[in-house]
Design an enzyme around this catalytic site. Structure first.
Site, PDB file in Angstrom:
ATOM      1  N   ALA A 130      -4.820 -41.864 -31.626  1.00 15.85           N
ATOM      2  CA  ALA A 130      -5.045 -42.541 -32.897  1.00 15.85           C
ATOM      3  C   ALA A 130      -6.507 -42.445 -33.312  1.00 15.85           C
ATOM      4  O   ALA A 130      -7.410 -42.676 -32.502  1.00 15.85           O
ATOM      5  CB  ALA A 130      -4.624 -44.004 -32.780  1.00 15.85           C
ATOM      6  N   HIS A 182       0.187 -43.732 -38.464  1.00 10.84           N
ATOM      7  CA  HIS A 182       0.491 -44.634 -37.350  1.00 10.84           C
ATOM      8  C   HIS A 182       0.939 -45.974 -37.941  1.00 10.84           C
ATOM      9  O   HIS A 182       0.130 -46.780 -38.374  1.00 10.84           O
ATOM     10  CB  HIS A 182      -0.754 -44.813 -36.492  1.00 10.84           C
ATOM     11  CG  HIS A 182      -0.517 -45.493 -35.173  1.00 10.84           C
ATOM     12  ND1 HIS A 182       0.666 -46.105 -34.843  1.00 10.84           N
ATOM     13  CD2 HIS A 182      -1.337 -45.671 -34.089  1.00 10.84           C
ATOM     14  CE1 HIS A 182       0.580 -46.619 -33.623  1.00 10.84           C
ATOM     15  NE2 HIS A 182      -0.631 -46.361 -33.146  1.00 10.84           N
ATOM     16  N   ARG A 184       5.006 -42.626 -37.544  1.00  4.35           N
ATOM     17  CA  ARG A 184       5.440 -43.168 -36.245  1.00  4.35           C
ATOM     18  C   ARG A 184       5.747 -44.656 -36.388  1.00  4.35           C
ATOM     19  O   ARG A 184       4.955 -45.412 -36.951  1.00  4.35           O
ATOM     20  CB  ARG A 184       4.363 -42.965 -35.185  1.00  4.35           C
ATOM     21  CG  ARG A 184       4.886 -43.223 -33.758  1.00  4.35           C
ATOM     22  CD  ARG A 184       3.813 -42.934 -32.724  1.00  4.35           C
ATOM     23  NE  ARG A 184       4.375 -42.334 -31.532  1.00  4.35           N
ATOM     24  CZ  ARG A 184       4.205 -42.814 -30.295  1.00  4.35           C
ATOM     25  NH1 ARG A 184       3.505 -43.923 -30.101  1.00  4.35           N
ATOM     26  NH2 ARG A 184       4.725 -42.199 -29.251  1.00  4.35           N
ATOM     27  N   TYR A 212      -0.101 -52.574 -35.154  1.00  6.49           N
ATOM     28  CA  TYR A 212      -1.319 -52.386 -35.934  1.00  6.49           C
ATOM     29  C   TYR A 212      -1.053 -52.693 -37.412  1.00  6.49           C
ATOM     30  O   TYR A 212      -0.022 -53.260 -37.756  1.00  6.49           O
ATOM     31  CB  TYR A 212      -1.882 -50.990 -35.693  1.00  6.49           C
ATOM     32  CG  TYR A 212      -2.301 -50.799 -34.253  1.00  6.49           C
ATOM     33  CD1 TYR A 212      -3.306 -51.587 -33.681  1.00  6.49           C
ATOM     34  CD2 TYR A 212      -1.670 -49.873 -33.429  1.00  6.49           C
ATOM     35  CE1 TYR A 212      -3.678 -51.444 -32.354  1.00  6.49           C
ATOM     36  CE2 TYR A 212      -2.032 -49.721 -32.093  1.00  6.49           C
ATOM     37  CZ  TYR A 212      -3.040 -50.516 -31.566  1.00  6.49           C
ATOM     38  OH  TYR A 212      -3.394 -50.386 -30.245  1.00  6.49           O
ATOM     39  N   ALA A 261       3.057 -48.050 -36.129  1.00 11.96           N
ATOM     40  CA  ALA A 261       3.715 -48.635 -34.974  1.00 11.96           C
ATOM     41  C   ALA A 261       2.777 -49.562 -34.210  1.00 11.96           C
ATOM     42  O   ALA A 261       1.637 -49.818 -34.602  1.00 11.96           O
ATOM     43  CB  ALA A 261       4.209 -47.505 -34.054  1.00 11.96           C
ATOM     44  N   ARG A 273       2.614 -40.059 -20.893  1.00 14.55           N
ATOM     45  CA  ARG A 273       2.003 -40.063 -19.567  1.00 14.55           C
ATOM     46  C   ARG A 273       2.263 -38.776 -18.789  1.00 14.55           C
ATOM     47  O   ARG A 273       1.395 -38.325 -18.032  1.00 14.55           O
ATOM     48  CB  ARG A 273       2.497 -41.285 -18.779  1.00 14.55           C
ATOM     49  CG  ARG A 273       1.882 -42.598 -19.256  1.00 14.55           C
ATOM     50  CD  ARG A 273       2.626 -43.795 -18.698  1.00 14.55           C
ATOM     51  NE  ARG A 273       3.930 -43.950 -19.322  1.00 14.55           N
ATOM     52  CZ  ARG A 273       4.885 -44.745 -18.861  1.00 14.55           C
ATOM     53  NH1 ARG A 273       4.687 -45.435 -17.739  1.00 14.55           N
ATOM     54  NH2 ARG A 273       6.038 -44.860 -19.491  1.00 14.55           N
ATOM     55  N   LEU A 326      -1.969 -40.432 -27.510  1.00 11.24           N
ATOM     56  CA  LEU A 326      -2.419 -41.153 -26.313  1.00 11.24           C
ATOM     57  C   LEU A 326      -3.879 -41.535 -26.470  1.00 11.24           C
ATOM     58  O   LEU A 326      -4.761 -40.665 -26.477  1.00 11.24           O
ATOM     59  CB  LEU A 326      -2.274 -40.259 -25.073  1.00 11.24           C
ATOM     60  CG  LEU A 326      -0.856 -39.917 -24.632  1.00 11.24           C
ATOM     61  CD1 LEU A 326      -0.854 -38.630 -23.818  1.00 11.24           C
ATOM     62  CD2 LEU A 326      -0.277 -41.063 -23.817  1.00 11.24           C
ATOM     63  N   THR A 327      -4.156 -42.811 -26.616  1.00 12.23           N
ATOM     64  CA  THR A 327      -5.546 -43.270 -26.644  1.00 12.23           C
ATOM     65  C   THR A 327      -6.166 -43.022 -25.276  1.00 12.23           C
ATOM     66  O   THR A 327      -5.634 -43.468 -24.258  1.00 12.23           O
ATOM     67  CB  THR A 327      -5.613 -44.760 -27.001  1.00 12.23           C
ATOM     68  OG1 THR A 327      -5.101 -44.934 -28.320  1.00 12.23           O
ATOM     69  CG2 THR A 327      -7.041 -45.274 -26.944  1.00 12.23           C
TER      70      THR A 327
END
Length: 359
Positions: free
Chosen positions: A56, A173, A225, A178, A175, A317, A24-25
């Site tokens: 990330a 990462h 991911r 990016y 996903a 969340r 979660l950024t």
């Protein structure tokens, strides 16, 4: 049948439950991309997760274009993250580092005006977050072959630094539109060399990166991911199911700790997919542990684990506003709602001030 509350081996890690904290950024790092003391408090509060996947973390200055996000290419960044991992471990938790290059999503203001890089010359839709407000993305330039090798080495260094910082493993990462995703999917990859065209070529960069990270961290402490089922930040594929089935087959022999999939439903509350999840096709082609994510309730997660569709489930969340989420699930405590307005703020509000449930 396994339950959410049963332990599971994710490579070298035996985690006490199957309720993982998704990456979660949260933009609570310093302006020069160092993890701050408040981040140690935040992650330690959530140490009851079976495993925490960090926000990330940038692998290089070239690859990081998010205000107040953090990196792992300098010694002071390693030291900042060491405070976080020490706090998580003191609270009996486990945490791995998700490492990241944003590719065409890096605004030139983060790199002294340098043109962003990608698989091909494309431009991300929308507007970038910068320290001076929102600004249009710039058109990216394609990475040259020799530069691809350099970026792979940046991933290798970030993995090495993650271990120096005390992380229990590393997640690649690949996903959310990016850099690696920009190589994987055909609306962003227009190359005519051996990193473009067919599936084998488009997934070559992912495999180069993953093998480099495995060489540093060990395959049993490395995960990947993916976000297969639809458009993410303008990146999509015309035929994703066979593509990601091929990706799963290629990753399978590496012996990864797990593969995580972010696949929102068609009616998602944070992103809507244009097709159903591709997880079943990936499950059929990947023999390792599979973690599913996005818009899942406790009841849906329990079904996925009980039916064998997933070995664990990651929540995002719900972990923001419920730092003790596994205990709330176990005790049937009500769940707190999160305040989206404070998701990417600075300071404790909406970050470390969500209380645990009353005993």
């Amino acid at each position: 049948m396994p339950s959410l509350f049963d332990p599971v081996a994710l490579g070298a890690l035996i985690v006490p439950n199957r309720i993982l904290m998704a990456p979660l950024t949260r933009t609570r790092g310093s302006a020069d991309h160092v993890a701050t003391p408040i981040m140690a408090d935040y992650y330690a509060q959530r140490a009851s997760a079976g495993l925490i996947v960090s926000e990330a973390i940038g692998i290089s200055r070239q690859g990081l274009g998010m205000p107040h996000a953090t990196g792992l290419w300098r010694d002071d960044q390693v030291a900042g993250w060491r405070r976080v991992t020490d706090a998580v471990h003191a609270a009996n938790g486990r945490i791995i580092a998700q490492i990241w290059h944003m590719g065409r999503m890096v605004h030139p203001s983060f790199t002294d005006g340098a043109t962003p890089i990608s698989s091909s010359s494309t431009r991300a839709p929308g507007r970038a977050h910068t320290y001076d407000g929102r600004a249009p993305y710039a058109e990216a330039r394609p990475l040259a072959r020799e530069e691809i090798v350099e970026v792979v080495e940046d991933y290798r260094l970030a993995a090495r630094n993650a271990l120096r910082a005390g992380f229990d493993g590393v997640q690649v990462h690949a996903a959310n539109g990016y850099l690696i995703d920009q190589f994987l999917r055909d609306n962003a990859n227009h190359r005519d060399d051996d990193y473009g065209g067919g599936f084998d070529n488009r997934m070559r960069f992912l495999l180069d990166v993953t093998r480099a990270v495995c060489a540093e961290a060990g395959a049993d402490r490395t995960s990947v991911r993916l976000s297969p089922n639809g458009d993410t930040q303008g990146v999509n594929d015309s035929d994703p199911e066979p593509l990601f089935a091929a990706v799963a087959r290629a990753l399978d022999p590496l012996g990864l700790a797990f593969l995580e999939l972010r696949e929102p439903p068609r009616d998602g509350t944070l992103g809507m997919a244009d097709r159903d999840p591709i997880a079943p096709a990936i499950r059929a082609n990947f023999g390792g542990k599979l973690v599913l994510n996005s818009d899942l309730t406790r009841e849906a997660a329990e079904r996925l684990v009980a039916d064998g569709a997933a070995d664990a489930v990651s929540f995002g969340r719900l972990f923001i506003s419920n730092p003790d989420l596994p205990e709330r699930f176990a005790r049937d405590h009500p769940l707190s709602d999160y305040d989206r307005a404070t998701s990417y703020a600075q300071g404790p509000e909406g970050y470390t001030d969500y209380p645990a449930a009353a005993p």
